[in-house]
Design a protein around this motif. Structure first.
Motif, PDB file in Angstrom:
ATOM      1  N   ASP A 108     -71.152 -25.393  28.938  1.00  0.00           N
ATOM      2  CA  ASP A 108     -69.736 -25.078  28.861  1.00  0.00           C
ATOM      3  C   ASP A 108     -68.658 -25.409  29.938  1.00  0.00           C
ATOM      4  O   ASP A 108     -68.179 -24.508  30.496  1.00  0.00           O
ATOM      5  CB  ASP A 108     -69.700 -23.587  28.753  1.00  0.00           C
ATOM      6  CG  ASP A 108     -70.135 -22.752  29.703  1.00  0.00           C
ATOM      7  OD1 ASP A 108     -70.583 -23.412  30.722  1.00  0.00           O
ATOM      8  OD2 ASP A 108     -70.010 -21.464  29.900  1.00  0.00           O
ATOM      9  N   LEU A 109     -68.892 -26.599  30.140  1.00  0.00           N
ATOM     10  CA  LEU A 109     -68.020 -27.330  31.358  1.00  0.00           C
ATOM     11  C   LEU A 109     -66.713 -27.632  30.841  1.00  0.00           C
ATOM     12  O   LEU A 109     -66.304 -27.395  29.625  1.00  0.00           O
ATOM     13  CB  LEU A 109     -68.788 -28.547  32.077  1.00  0.00           C
ATOM     14  CG  LEU A 109     -69.969 -28.050  32.687  1.00  0.00           C
ATOM     15  CD1 LEU A 109     -70.729 -29.055  33.419  1.00  0.00           C
ATOM     16  CD2 LEU A 109     -69.887 -26.934  33.953  1.00  0.00           C
ATOM     17  N   SER A 110     -65.812 -28.155  31.501  1.00  0.00           N
ATOM     18  CA  SER A 110     -64.483 -28.415  31.410  1.00  0.00           C
ATOM     19  C   SER A 110     -64.126 -29.475  30.315  1.00  0.00           C
ATOM     20  O   SER A 110     -62.875 -29.691  29.600  1.00  0.00           O
ATOM     21  CB  SER A 110     -63.439 -28.742  32.610  1.00  0.00           C
ATOM     22  OG  SER A 110     -64.132 -29.548  33.326  1.00  0.00           O
ATOM     23  N   THR A 111     -64.963 -30.702  30.277  1.00  0.00           N
ATOM     24  CA  THR A 111     -64.543 -31.857  29.339  1.00  0.00           C
ATOM     25  C   THR A 111     -65.975 -31.740  28.225  1.00  0.00           C
ATOM     26  O   THR A 111     -67.243 -31.622  28.459  1.00  0.00           O
ATOM     27  CB  THR A 111     -64.570 -32.806  30.023  1.00  0.00           C
ATOM     28  OG1 THR A 111     -65.907 -33.339  30.600  1.00  0.00           O
ATOM     29  CG2 THR A 111     -63.504 -32.977  31.116  1.00  0.00           C
ATOM     30  N   ASP A 112     -65.658 -32.416  27.217  1.00  0.00           N
ATOM     31  CA  ASP A 112     -66.805 -32.686  26.413  1.00  0.00           C
ATOM     32  C   ASP A 112     -68.242 -33.573  26.857  1.00  0.00           C
ATOM     33  O   ASP A 112     -69.269 -33.602  26.380  1.00  0.00           O
ATOM     34  CB  ASP A 112     -66.257 -33.618  24.948  1.00  0.00           C
ATOM     35  CG  ASP A 112     -65.455 -32.619  24.084  1.00  0.00           C
ATOM     36  OD1 ASP A 112     -65.660 -31.502  24.245  1.00  0.00           O
ATOM     37  OD2 ASP A 112     -64.828 -33.376  23.231  1.00  0.00           O
ATOM     38  N   ALA A 113     -67.642 -34.453  27.716  1.00  0.00           N
ATOM     39  CA  ALA A 113     -68.611 -35.639  28.249  1.00  0.00           C
ATOM     40  C   ALA A 113     -69.533 -34.602  29.090  1.00  0.00           C
ATOM     41  O   ALA A 113     -70.692 -34.830  29.042  1.00  0.00           O
ATOM     42  CB  ALA A 113     -68.040 -36.504  29.324  1.00  0.00           C
ATOM     43  N   ALA A 114     -68.781 -33.676  29.931  1.00  0.00           N
ATOM     44  CA  ALA A 114     -69.831 -32.924  30.875  1.00  0.00           C
ATOM     45  C   ALA A 114     -70.591 -31.838  29.924  1.00  0.00           C
ATOM     46  O   ALA A 114     -71.782 -31.529  30.525  1.00  0.00           O
ATOM     47  CB  ALA A 114     -68.776 -31.970  31.706  1.00  0.00           C
ATOM     48  N   ASN A 115     -70.045 -31.268  28.899  1.00  0.00           N
ATOM     49  CA  ASN A 115     -70.809 -30.443  27.987  1.00  0.00           C
ATOM     50  C   ASN A 115     -71.921 -31.316  27.661  1.00  0.00           C
ATOM     51  O   ASN A 115     -73.130 -30.648  27.179  1.00  0.00           O
ATOM     52  CB  ASN A 115     -69.963 -29.778  26.952  1.00  0.00           C
ATOM     53  CG  ASN A 115     -68.827 -28.814  27.573  1.00  0.00           C
ATOM     54  OD1 ASN A 115     -69.159 -28.380  28.494  1.00  0.00           O
ATOM     55  ND2 ASN A 115     -67.921 -28.451  26.885  1.00  0.00           N
ATOM     56  N   GLN A 116     -71.919 -32.504  27.109  1.00  0.00           N
ATOM     57  CA  GLN A 116     -72.817 -33.276  26.571  1.00  0.00           C
ATOM     58  C   GLN A 116     -73.942 -33.447  27.528  1.00  0.00           C
ATOM     59  O   GLN A 116     -75.296 -33.576  27.190  1.00  0.00           O
ATOM     60  CB  GLN A 116     -72.505 -34.640  26.115  1.00  0.00           C
ATOM     61  CG  GLN A 116     -73.266 -35.737  25.407  1.00  0.00           C
ATOM     62  CD  GLN A 116     -72.667 -36.715  24.859  1.00  0.00           C
ATOM     63  OE1 GLN A 116     -71.726 -36.906  24.725  1.00  0.00           O
ATOM     64  NE2 GLN A 116     -74.026 -37.897  24.577  1.00  0.00           N
ATOM     65  N   ALA A 117     -73.624 -33.813  28.856  1.00  0.00           N
ATOM     66  CA  ALA A 117     -74.573 -34.166  29.897  1.00  0.00           C
ATOM     67  C   ALA A 117     -75.639 -32.793  30.279  1.00  0.00           C
ATOM     68  O   ALA A 117     -76.582 -32.947  30.296  1.00  0.00           O
ATOM     69  CB  ALA A 117     -73.821 -34.583  31.065  1.00  0.00           C
ATOM     70  N   LEU A 118     -74.575 -31.682  29.996  1.00  0.00           N
ATOM     71  CA  LEU A 118     -75.455 -30.592  30.638  1.00  0.00           C
ATOM     72  C   LEU A 118     -76.277 -29.829  29.385  1.00  0.00           C
ATOM     73  O   LEU A 118     -77.173 -29.588  29.583  1.00  0.00           O
ATOM     74  CB  LEU A 118     -74.185 -29.240  30.771  1.00  0.00           C
ATOM     75  CG  LEU A 118     -74.730 -27.998  31.424  1.00  0.00           C
ATOM     76  CD1 LEU A 118     -75.689 -28.387  32.494  1.00  0.00           C
ATOM     77  CD2 LEU A 118     -73.806 -26.848  31.777  1.00  0.00           C
ATOM     78  N   SER A 119     -75.727 -30.063  28.117  1.00  0.00           N
ATOM     79  CA  SER A 119     -76.744 -29.788  27.111  1.00  0.00           C
ATOM     80  C   SER A 119     -77.824 -30.658  26.979  1.00  0.00           C
ATOM     81  O   SER A 119     -78.860 -30.041  26.649  1.00  0.00           O
ATOM     82  CB  SER A 119     -75.968 -29.974  25.699  1.00  0.00           C
ATOM     83  OG  SER A 119     -75.438 -31.322  25.453  1.00  0.00           O
ATOM     84  N   GLU A 120     -77.781 -31.978  27.436  1.00  0.00           N
ATOM     85  CA  GLU A 120     -78.953 -32.798  27.352  1.00  0.00           C
ATOM     86  C   GLU A 120     -79.925 -32.501  28.637  1.00  0.00           C
ATOM     87  O   GLU A 120     -81.022 -32.504  28.414  1.00  0.00           O
ATOM     88  CB  GLU A 120     -78.470 -34.170  27.806  1.00  0.00           C
ATOM     89  CG  GLU A 120     -77.664 -34.943  26.787  1.00  0.00           C
ATOM     90  CD  GLU A 120     -77.131 -36.161  27.292  1.00  0.00           C
ATOM     91  OE1 GLU A 120     -77.144 -36.504  28.444  1.00  0.00           O
ATOM     92  OE2 GLU A 120     -76.749 -37.125  26.103  1.00  0.00           O
ATOM     93  N   GLN A 121     -79.459 -32.038  29.744  1.00  0.00           N
ATOM     94  CA  GLN A 121     -80.085 -31.392  30.930  1.00  0.00           C
ATOM     95  C   GLN A 121     -80.957 -30.194  30.413  1.00  0.00           C
ATOM     96  O   GLN A 121     -82.053 -30.070  30.650  1.00  0.00           O
ATOM     97  CB  GLN A 121     -79.391 -31.048  31.992  1.00  0.00           C
ATOM     98  CG  GLN A 121     -78.655 -32.265  32.705  1.00  0.00           C
ATOM     99  CD  GLN A 121     -77.936 -31.919  34.094  1.00  0.00           C
ATOM    100  OE1 GLN A 121     -77.218 -31.015  34.111  1.00  0.00           O
ATOM    101  NE2 GLN A 121     -77.907 -32.991  34.846  1.00  0.00           N
ATOM    102  N   PHE A 122     -80.249 -29.241  29.667  1.00  0.00           N
ATOM    103  CA  PHE A 122     -81.021 -27.950  29.373  1.00  0.00           C
ATOM    104  C   PHE A 122     -82.065 -28.356  28.295  1.00  0.00           C
ATOM    105  O   PHE A 122     -83.193 -27.777  28.089  1.00  0.00           O
ATOM    106  CB  PHE A 122     -79.928 -27.146  28.923  1.00  0.00           C
ATOM    107  CG  PHE A 122     -79.178 -26.243  29.983  1.00  0.00           C
ATOM    108  CD1 PHE A 122     -79.759 -26.006  31.115  1.00  0.00           C
ATOM    109  CD2 PHE A 122     -77.866 -25.975  29.918  1.00  0.00           C
ATOM    110  CE1 PHE A 122     -79.171 -25.058  32.041  1.00  0.00           C
ATOM    111  CE2 PHE A 122     -77.112 -25.306  30.645  1.00  0.00           C
ATOM    112  CZ  PHE A 122     -77.685 -24.975  31.883  1.00  0.00           C
ATOM    113  N   ALA A 123     -81.611 -28.935  27.251  1.00  0.00           N
ATOM    114  CA  ALA A 123     -82.684 -29.217  26.195  1.00  0.00           C
ATOM    115  C   ALA A 123     -83.792 -30.105  26.589  1.00  0.00           C
ATOM    116  O   ALA A 123     -84.775 -30.037  26.338  1.00  0.00           O
ATOM    117  CB  ALA A 123     -81.730 -30.270  24.967  1.00  0.00           C
TER     118      ALA A 123
END
Length: 653
Positions: free
Chosen positions: A603-618
């Motif tokens: 749940d970061l501030s941009t779609d790109a950051a959210n995509q990167a973080l969801s990739e990390q968690f998943a």
């Protein structure tokens, strides 16, 4: 030396992982190991002895004895009484002794004065490659250098400077070895505590030395220097030296001077912060609170006069609350940065006891208490922190080493066909030769599989990788490691997760509550080969999955994270909970499975950051690896707001 029969005696040569602790009666024989198995924290001093081989250089302030120990029958000097430590070398038998005490000063004096000298015995030559052969350790309470190689520690290494750190931090009582720190480049952490000393620090320095600092800083690590001196007179700890309320200001100033001297030995230059560790105390005792504030105010003034920044670590509800009460008092010397302990497993930088207007960009939160984590094959016992505050680091640490800044974390390839991804390497501050190598498992071919690049300044290298699955590629997910070395030294280990496109059952559920986040989640699900049932835009479904404990729910986007944390929109849910409340929380540490009541927020501030973080968690949940371990993108989430942003049901395309 004769000690009470109840004191255990530990052979550190036979057990190099033994943690040397001075908060319990014991005798330790040998050089402390560079990778001690210590608890994250240990406080207080009691009567204990460390007897190790004499070092090539004598730490400053250490007595060097002749043939007798009669000197120990007299009074202790100011340095010994301040640190509750007596240190001496005995060249005859060839040993260095550290003796600590709590309330038993007379007992430890008696033990020392009754010691009997013997002739030095022939030393057995250490085995080749033995980490103990040239020890780089310091013993707690010493005020001098650690080993021969570090006699002139400040001049032997680049002086560290103040830096602003943002990300995740590690707090350990004794620093890990330099080798372990290299292993932990595989972790999302890039900041670590370094205890400088103090009368109430119960551990030893382990591998901590100026050369350790120089080596580890060059890898991109930043440091939180800590000093553990007298505690509040109403402390909840035992076996601790406490503040004398009638002399609090003088004590605070003296501790600052001692901490500065220790910091300089390790290369922490002027301008860097030193954090005072003031453990929780009973702040309903107003006299005790006032004396503690007086002490900490003098600590801050003393550091400022020496050219250092002041920090304070304490419990949010006690020490930090007391400091916050004085923040707007112009007559009080408030610390520059604060570090609050509140083990709520919530990696946020806000707290009811620290008003939002105070210490902006100058705060740390110890959010997760004692636990073990393993990264790069090395396990540490630690506390976890989220950091947005002043720390110490090598000039240019943030860009000092090249880093892998981006690569799509997953790619799906059908048997006999190819997919494409890109590896991007951001240059550091210096000209560097970068080697990279891909090590795919059987059934996966990556071309090119290795290469060399020379980068400097703000340059960036992009490498296109073709990923091909064999015609006989079995259904599954394949973890493909990519190693990056700089000037011959590995600095980053990253991973690409490859699937064959066939849906594979998993407990990972991706939940999105707005259309842009759903597009991210759908792409993620396709590349991870998640079944269609593992992607949802329905709030009630995500709620049920999270509550069951059988699924690990990843909230993709701010709208989904806000919804699961607050239900700000008042959407219908299986528990019939009202608007503004849910039973769910979230950690920032990656999880491998659902635990019930916990979700992960990309749940970061941009779609790109959210995509990167969801990739990390998943990816961590599915393969146990982090796809992008660059220091520029640490794991971590924003605090969900009580704000309605999405829809109760978003269709899956």
């Amino acid at each position: 030396m004769q000690v009470p029969a109840s004191w255990p005696v530990y052979d550190l040569t036979a057990d190099p992982s033994r943690c040397v602790l001075f908060d319990q009666h014991a005798v330790y024989l040998g050089t402390p190991g560079v990778d001690q198995n210590c608890p994250p924290r240990a406080y207080g001093r009691t009567e204990a002895l460390l007897i190790q081989p004499e070092q090539a250089s004598v730490p400053a302030g250490t007595q060097e004895l002749g043939t007798d120990t009669a000197a120990f029958s007299g009074p202790m000097n100011a340095n010994e009484t301040t640190r509750h430590t007596v240190q001496f070398t005995a060249p005859g038998p060839g040993v260095e002794v550290t003796a600590t005490y709590g309330s038993g000063a007379a007992q430890i004096r008696s033990i020392l004065s009754g010691a009997r000298m013997t002739a030095k015995s022939a030393a057995k030559a250490p085995a080749a490659g033995n980490a103990q052969a040239v020890p780089a350790t310091r013993t707690a309470g010493s005020s001098g250098s650690s080993a021969a190689a570090n006699t002139s520690s400040a001049s032997a290494t680049s002086e560290l400077s103040v830096q602003q750190a943002q990300g995740l931090g590690v707090d350990t009582c004794t620093v890990p070895s330099a080798a372990t720190m290299s292993d932990w480049l595989a972790s999302p952490y890039r900041v670590i505590s370094t205890y400088l000393g103090g009368a109430n620090w119960a551990c030893t320095y382990g591998d901590f030395s100026a050369s350790w600092v120089s080596q580890v800083a060059a890898e991109g690590w930043q440091f939180i220097p800590i000093w553990v001196g007298p505690q509040a007179s109403c402390t909840q700890l035992t076996n601790t030296t406490v503040i004398d309320p009638s002399n609090a200001a003088a004590q605070g100033a003296a501790e600052a001077a001692s901490a500065v001297a220790a910091a300089q030995e390790f290369g922490y230059g002027q301008g860097t912060p030193i954090y005072y560790d003031m453990e929780s105390y009973n702040n309903s005792d107003s006299a005790c609170s006032q004396a503690t504030l007086t002490f900490l105010g003098a600590w801050t003034a003393g550091l400022h006069s020496a050219g250092y920044l002041s920090g304070v670590y304490s419990s949010a509800a006690t020490g930090i609350a007391d400091l916050a009460s004085q923040y707007t008092n112009s007559a009080y010397q408030s610390p520059d940065d604060v570090w609050f302990a509140d083990w709520n497993d919530n990696p946020v930088l806000t707290n009811p006891y620290a008003p939002a207007a105070d210490w902006q960009g100058a705060i740390m939160h110890q959010y997760y208490g004692s636990h073990d984590e393993t990264w790069g094959g090395a396990t540490l016992s630690l506390d976890s922190d989220v950091v947005d505050a002043a720390v110490a680091g090598e000039p240019g640490t943030a860009t000092g080493q090249p880093t892998v800044t981006d690569e799509p974390a997953e790619v799906a390839v059908t048997p006999g066909n190819a997919g494409r991804t890109q590896l991007k390497i951001q240059a550091g501050s210096k000209l560097s030769t970068i080697h990279w190598q891909v090590q795919p498992p059987a059934g996966i071919t990556v071309s090119p599989s290795s290469g060399i690049a020379i980068v400097s300044g703000s340059g960036q290298v992009g490498i296109s990788l073709n990923v091909t699955g064999a015609s006989s590629l079995a259904s599954g997910r394949y973890d493909v490691p990519i190693t990056v070395t700089v000037n011959g030294k590995q600095t980053t280990g990253t991973y690409l997760l490859v699937s064959d496109g066939t849906a594979i059952a998993s407990s990972v559920v991706l939940y999105a509550a707005d259309t842009s986040s759903m597009a991210i989640a759908q792409l993620e699900a396709q590349q991870l080969a998640l079944p269609a049932s593992n992607l949802t835009g329905d709030f009630a479904t995500a709620w049920a999955d999270d509550a069951s404990g059988n699924d690990l729910v990843i909230a993709v986007g701010v709208a989904a994270s806000n919804a699961l944390f607050h239900n700000a929109c008042g959407w219908a849910n299986p528990a019939n909970e009202a608007i503004g409340h849910t039973p769910f929380g979230y950690p920032s540490v990656p999880l491998t499975a659902g635990t019930g009541g916990v979700f992960e927020g990309a749940d970061l501030s941009t779609d790109a950051a959210n995509q990167a973080l969801s990739e990390q968690f998943a990816q961590y949940a599915l393969a146990g690896t982090i796809p992008n371990e660059s220091a520029a993108q640490p794991l971590g989430s924003l605090t969900p707001a009580d704000t309605c942003l999405g829809s109760a049901s978003v269709p899956v395309p």
